[in-house]
Design a protein around this motif. Sequence first.
Motif, PDB file in Angstrom:
ATOM      1  N   GLY A  17      -9.803 -11.554 -29.310  1.00 50.46           N
ATOM      2  CA  GLY A  17      -9.190 -10.481 -28.530  1.00 50.46           C
ATOM      3  C   GLY A  17      -8.917 -10.808 -27.073  1.00 50.46           C
ATOM      4  N   LYS A  18      -8.669 -12.071 -26.754  1.00 42.63           N
ATOM      5  CA  LYS A  18      -8.419 -12.445 -25.359  1.00 42.63           C
ATOM      6  C   LYS A  18      -7.150 -11.795 -24.818  1.00 42.63           C
ATOM      7  CE  LYS A  18      -8.407 -16.901 -26.137  1.00 42.63           C
ATOM      8  NZ  LYS A  18      -8.703 -16.841 -27.603  1.00 42.63           N
ATOM      9  N   THR A  19      -6.084 -11.871 -25.590  1.00 38.58           N
ATOM     10  CA  THR A  19      -4.816 -11.309 -25.117  1.00 38.58           C
ATOM     11  C   THR A  19      -4.906  -9.800 -24.960  1.00 38.58           C
ATOM     12  OG1 THR A  19      -3.622 -13.103 -26.234  1.00 38.58           O
ATOM     13  CG2 THR A  19      -2.337 -11.196 -25.543  1.00 38.58           C
ATOM     14  N   THR A  20      -5.554  -9.128 -25.905  1.00 36.08           N
ATOM     15  CA  THR A  20      -5.738  -7.679 -25.807  1.00 36.08           C
ATOM     16  C   THR A  20      -6.528  -7.327 -24.550  1.00 36.08           C
ATOM     17  OG1 THR A  20      -5.701  -7.417 -28.216  1.00 36.08           O
ATOM     18  CG2 THR A  20      -6.715  -5.649 -26.941  1.00 36.08           C
ATOM     19  N   THR A  21      -7.551  -8.119 -24.254  1.00 37.02           N
ATOM     20  CA  THR A  21      -8.362  -7.892 -23.060  1.00 37.02           C
ATOM     21  C   THR A  21      -7.532  -8.048 -21.794  1.00 37.02           C
ATOM     22  OG1 THR A  21     -10.372  -8.652 -24.180  1.00 37.02           O
ATOM     23  CG2 THR A  21     -10.376  -8.693 -21.770  1.00 37.02           C
ATOM     24  N   ILE A  22      -6.726  -9.100 -21.737  1.00 32.83           N
ATOM     25  CA  ILE A  22      -5.885  -9.325 -20.558  1.00 32.83           C
ATOM     26  C   ILE A  22      -4.847  -8.209 -20.421  1.00 32.83           C
ATOM     27  CG2 ILE A  22      -4.208 -10.885 -19.484  1.00 32.83           C
ATOM     28  CD1 ILE A  22      -5.751 -13.207 -20.782  1.00 32.83           C
ATOM     29  N   LEU A  23      -4.301  -7.747 -21.536  1.00 34.14           N
ATOM     30  CA  LEU A  23      -3.363  -6.629 -21.497  1.00 34.14           C
ATOM     31  C   LEU A  23      -4.017  -5.391 -20.878  1.00 34.14           C
ATOM     32  CD1 LEU A  23      -1.549  -6.896 -24.948  1.00 34.14           C
ATOM     33  CD2 LEU A  23      -0.464  -7.015 -22.703  1.00 34.14           C
ATOM     34  N   ASN A  24      -5.254  -5.112 -21.268  1.00 32.74           N
ATOM     35  CA  ASN A  24      -5.973  -3.962 -20.719  1.00 32.74           C
ATOM     36  C   ASN A  24      -6.221  -4.130 -19.220  1.00 32.74           C
ATOM     37  OD1 ASN A  24      -6.322  -2.143 -22.874  1.00 32.74           O
ATOM     38  ND2 ASN A  24      -7.913  -3.416 -23.758  1.00 32.74           N
ATOM     39  N   LEU A  25      -6.558  -5.340 -18.819  1.00 31.66           N
ATOM     40  CA  LEU A  25      -6.770  -5.592 -17.400  1.00 31.66           C
ATOM     41  C   LEU A  25      -5.490  -5.370 -16.606  1.00 31.66           C
ATOM     42  CD1 LEU A  25      -8.992  -8.795 -17.653  1.00 31.66           C
ATOM     43  CD2 LEU A  25      -9.735  -6.538 -16.847  1.00 31.66           C
ATOM     44  N   LEU A  26      -4.372  -5.838 -17.151  1.00 35.84           N
ATOM     45  CA  LEU A  26      -3.089  -5.673 -16.470  1.00 35.84           C
ATOM     46  C   LEU A  26      -2.703  -4.200 -16.355  1.00 35.84           C
ATOM     47  CD1 LEU A  26      -1.048  -8.602 -18.072  1.00 35.84           C
ATOM     48  CD2 LEU A  26      -1.866  -8.463 -15.727  1.00 35.84           C
ATOM     49  N   LYS A  27      -3.018  -3.426 -17.385  1.00 36.07           N
ATOM     50  CA  LYS A  27      -2.677  -1.997 -17.364  1.00 36.07           C
ATOM     51  C   LYS A  27      -3.464  -1.248 -16.290  1.00 36.07           C
ATOM     52  CE  LYS A  27      -1.424  -1.669 -22.258  1.00 36.07           C
ATOM     53  NZ  LYS A  27      -1.826  -1.148 -23.599  1.00 36.07           N
ATOM     54  N   HIS A  28      -4.655  -1.758 -15.955  1.00 38.44           N
ATOM     55  CA  HIS A  28      -5.523  -1.040 -15.012  1.00 38.44           C
ATOM     56  C   HIS A  28      -5.633  -1.730 -13.644  1.00 38.44           C
ATOM     57  CE1 HIS A  28      -6.872   0.511 -18.980  1.00 38.44           C
ATOM     58  NE2 HIS A  28      -6.976   1.634 -18.309  1.00 38.44           N
ATOM     59  N   LYS A  29      -4.845  -2.751 -13.424  1.00 38.51           N
ATOM     60  CA  LYS A  29      -4.902  -3.432 -12.128  1.00 38.51           C
ATOM     61  C   LYS A  29      -4.364  -2.510 -11.034  1.00 38.51           C
ATOM     62  CE  LYS A  29      -0.326  -5.610 -12.048  1.00 38.51           C
ATOM     63  NZ  LYS A  29       0.112  -4.870 -10.844  1.00 38.51           N
ATOM     64  N   PRO A  30      -4.746  -2.756  -9.789  1.00 35.89           N
ATOM     65  CA  PRO A  30      -4.191  -1.959  -8.684  1.00 35.89           C
ATOM     66  C   PRO A  30      -2.667  -2.042  -8.660  1.00 35.89           C
ATOM     67  CG  PRO A  30      -6.087  -3.225  -7.948  1.00 35.89           C
ATOM     68  CD  PRO A  30      -5.779  -3.698  -9.328  1.00 35.89           C
ATOM     69  N   GLU A  31      -2.010  -0.917  -8.460  1.00 37.00           N
ATOM     70  CA  GLU A  31      -0.546  -0.876  -8.541  1.00 37.00           C
ATOM     71  C   GLU A  31       0.127  -1.756  -7.491  1.00 37.00           C
ATOM     72  OE1 GLU A  31       0.916   3.077  -8.437  1.00 37.00           O
ATOM     73  OE2 GLU A  31      -0.118   3.710 -10.277  1.00 37.00           O
ATOM     74  N   LEU A 183     -21.087  -5.005 -24.235  1.00 41.41           N
ATOM     75  CA  LEU A 183     -20.388  -4.759 -25.483  1.00 41.41           C
ATOM     76  C   LEU A 183     -19.222  -3.814 -25.209  1.00 41.41           C
ATOM     77  CD1 LEU A 183     -23.540  -4.286 -27.716  1.00 41.41           C
ATOM     78  CD2 LEU A 183     -21.824  -6.075 -28.047  1.00 41.41           C
ATOM     79  N   VAL A 184     -18.035  -4.153 -25.718  1.00 36.92           N
ATOM     80  CA  VAL A 184     -16.850  -3.332 -25.457  1.00 36.92           C
ATOM     81  C   VAL A 184     -16.020  -3.178 -26.729  1.00 36.92           C
ATOM     82  CG1 VAL A 184     -16.745  -4.144 -23.067  1.00 36.92           C
ATOM     83  CG2 VAL A 184     -15.343  -5.261 -24.811  1.00 36.92           C
ATOM     84  N   GLU A 185     -15.104  -2.209 -26.692  1.00 33.99           N
ATOM     85  CA  GLU A 185     -14.138  -1.996 -27.763  1.00 33.99           C
ATOM     86  C   GLU A 185     -12.739  -2.319 -27.262  1.00 33.99           C
ATOM     87  OE1 GLU A 185     -14.274   1.926 -29.342  1.00 33.99           O
ATOM     88  OE2 GLU A 185     -16.460   1.998 -29.511  1.00 33.99           O
ATOM     89  N   GLN A 186     -11.923  -2.901 -28.143  1.00 34.05           N
ATOM     90  CA  GLN A 186     -10.511  -3.119 -27.843  1.00 34.05           C
ATOM     91  C   GLN A 186     -10.275  -3.843 -26.524  1.00 34.05           C
ATOM     92  OE1 GLN A 186      -8.124  -2.251 -30.146  1.00 34.05           O
ATOM     93  NE2 GLN A 186      -9.798  -1.588 -31.470  1.00 34.05           N
ATOM     94  N   GLY A 187     -11.184  -4.751 -26.171  1.00 38.72           N
ATOM     95  CA  GLY A 187     -11.003  -5.529 -24.951  1.00 38.72           C
ATOM     96  C   GLY A 187     -11.052  -4.716 -23.674  1.00 38.72           C
ATOM     97  N   ALA A 188     -11.751  -3.576 -23.697  1.00 38.75           N
ATOM     98  CA  ALA A 188     -11.810  -2.687 -22.528  1.00 38.75           C
ATOM     99  C   ALA A 188     -12.802  -3.227 -21.504  1.00 38.75           C
ATOM    100  CB  ALA A 188     -12.203  -1.277 -22.961  1.00 38.75           C
ATOM    101  N   LEU A 189     -12.423  -4.316 -20.872  1.00 38.97           N
ATOM    102  CA  LEU A 189     -13.263  -4.982 -19.882  1.00 38.97           C
ATOM    103  C   LEU A 189     -13.099  -4.309 -18.517  1.00 38.97           C
ATOM    104  CD1 LEU A 189     -15.071  -7.563 -19.533  1.00 38.97           C
ATOM    105  CD2 LEU A 189     -12.985  -8.747 -18.819  1.00 38.97           C
ATOM    106  N   PRO A 190     -14.188  -3.899 -17.861  1.00 38.82           N
ATOM    107  CA  PRO A 190     -14.055  -3.266 -16.537  1.00 38.82           C
ATOM    108  C   PRO A 190     -13.546  -4.262 -15.503  1.00 38.82           C
ATOM    109  CG  PRO A 190     -16.373  -3.658 -17.072  1.00 38.82           C
ATOM    110  CD  PRO A 190     -15.595  -3.944 -18.318  1.00 38.82           C
ATOM    111  N   LEU A 191     -12.666  -3.804 -14.630  1.00 41.83           N
ATOM    112  CA  LEU A 191     -12.092  -4.680 -13.609  1.00 41.83           C
ATOM    113  C   LEU A 191     -13.158  -5.312 -12.727  1.00 41.83           C
ATOM    114  CD1 LEU A 191      -8.965  -2.695 -12.327  1.00 41.83           C
ATOM    115  CD2 LEU A 191      -8.970  -4.788 -13.691  1.00 41.83           C
ATOM    116  N   SER A 192     -14.275  -4.634 -12.547  1.00 43.99           N
ATOM    117  CA  SER A 192     -15.329  -5.141 -11.660  1.00 43.99           C
ATOM    118  C   SER A 192     -15.892  -6.481 -12.126  1.00 43.99           C
ATOM    119  CB  SER A 192     -16.466  -4.122 -11.555  1.00 43.99           C
ATOM    120  OG  SER A 192     -17.007  -3.830 -12.842  1.00 43.99           O
ATOM    121  N   VAL A 193     -15.776  -6.771 -13.420  1.00 41.22           N
ATOM    122  CA  VAL A 193     -16.284  -8.038 -13.953  1.00 41.22           C
ATOM    123  C   VAL A 193     -15.538  -9.218 -13.350  1.00 41.22           C
ATOM    124  CG1 VAL A 193     -16.546  -9.418 -16.067  1.00 41.22           C
ATOM    125  CG2 VAL A 193     -17.081  -6.987 -16.104  1.00 41.22           C
TER     126      VAL A 193
END
Length: 329
Positions: A17-31, A183-193
């Motif tokens: 799920g690396k790509t899914t994780t990166i997608l989630n990070l991009l969606k939540h990055k500072p605008e 532990l996370v679901e769907q690559g929902a990695l917090p930006l703080s990491v």
Amino acid sequence: MTSKVPTNIITGFLGVGKTTTILNLLKHKPENENWAVLVNEFGEIGIDGAILTDQGAMIKEVPGGCMCCTAGVPMSVGINALLRQKPDRLIIEPTGLGHPKQVVATLTSEQYHNYVDLKATIALVDPRNLRNAKYTTNQNFNDQLDSADVVIGNKVDVCQPDDIEAFNHWIASQAVPKTFSQLVEQGALPLSVLEIERVQGSASSHIEHHHHDHASQEPQFELPPGEAFIRRENKGQGYFSCGWLFGAEYEFDFDQLFSMLSDLTAERVKAVVNTDQGTYAFNVANGVVSVNQMSLSGFESRLEVIDTHLMPWQDLEVILLKLCGIAQA
């Protein structure tokens, strides 16, 4: 450049799920920030870059095996191209069949000393794989986890209690404790990491040269004039891959393609395809097909299949050509 670019390596084995994780990070990055992503894939046909481009990030791809091969030239070329665009953050996704050690060694070299602020190496793992000898006996699987400062157990939503216990036990048993785990679901990695500091020397610069065969050092993504499709193959470390690139004018039958991918027994399949129902990203891992609609249009369809066995690529090609209406000789 007047300041170093915060940089993160996100590693992990095939299908984690690396790509899914990166997608989630991009969606939540500072605008107000522009992020860049360097994507490395085992196959010769770039898939992840197409998926990530849909999120507006600056993307550079290094397909065809470990990007650290050939004295790191493909990797350095990609990094340099992205740094010239002055991103606010750089994310590097090595191939699932590679390891981050050489990437770390390159990013911490004198060449990038004034330009890159390398943060903690992040490894994703599917907790289910920690109870499967197929993975726990794989050297790259272990190298990825051992060299990481941060370990994230992804796909917890499909795990059993025993899988969660295996993850927690693995984390607790590390001789050198990990800086952070979750532990996370769907690559929902917090930006703080992404801001966690790297442990100096956590990934050795000593590299064993056992990487992949390269079909080409500079893979070509555009179809030659007059060609409806191209096919590229790769192999290495007990895995085989075959990828296809199809002209943007061809559309696949969505239902038939989904059915075909559901029946395919390959270890890993990724695709971004123009269909009669729109453009979709297909992802097959652990026998499960996931689909996400994309906003891309006029895009060259691409599909990559990876397996531990050499598959009948020609037979699969015949099916794919039929599904998109390309006349066969």
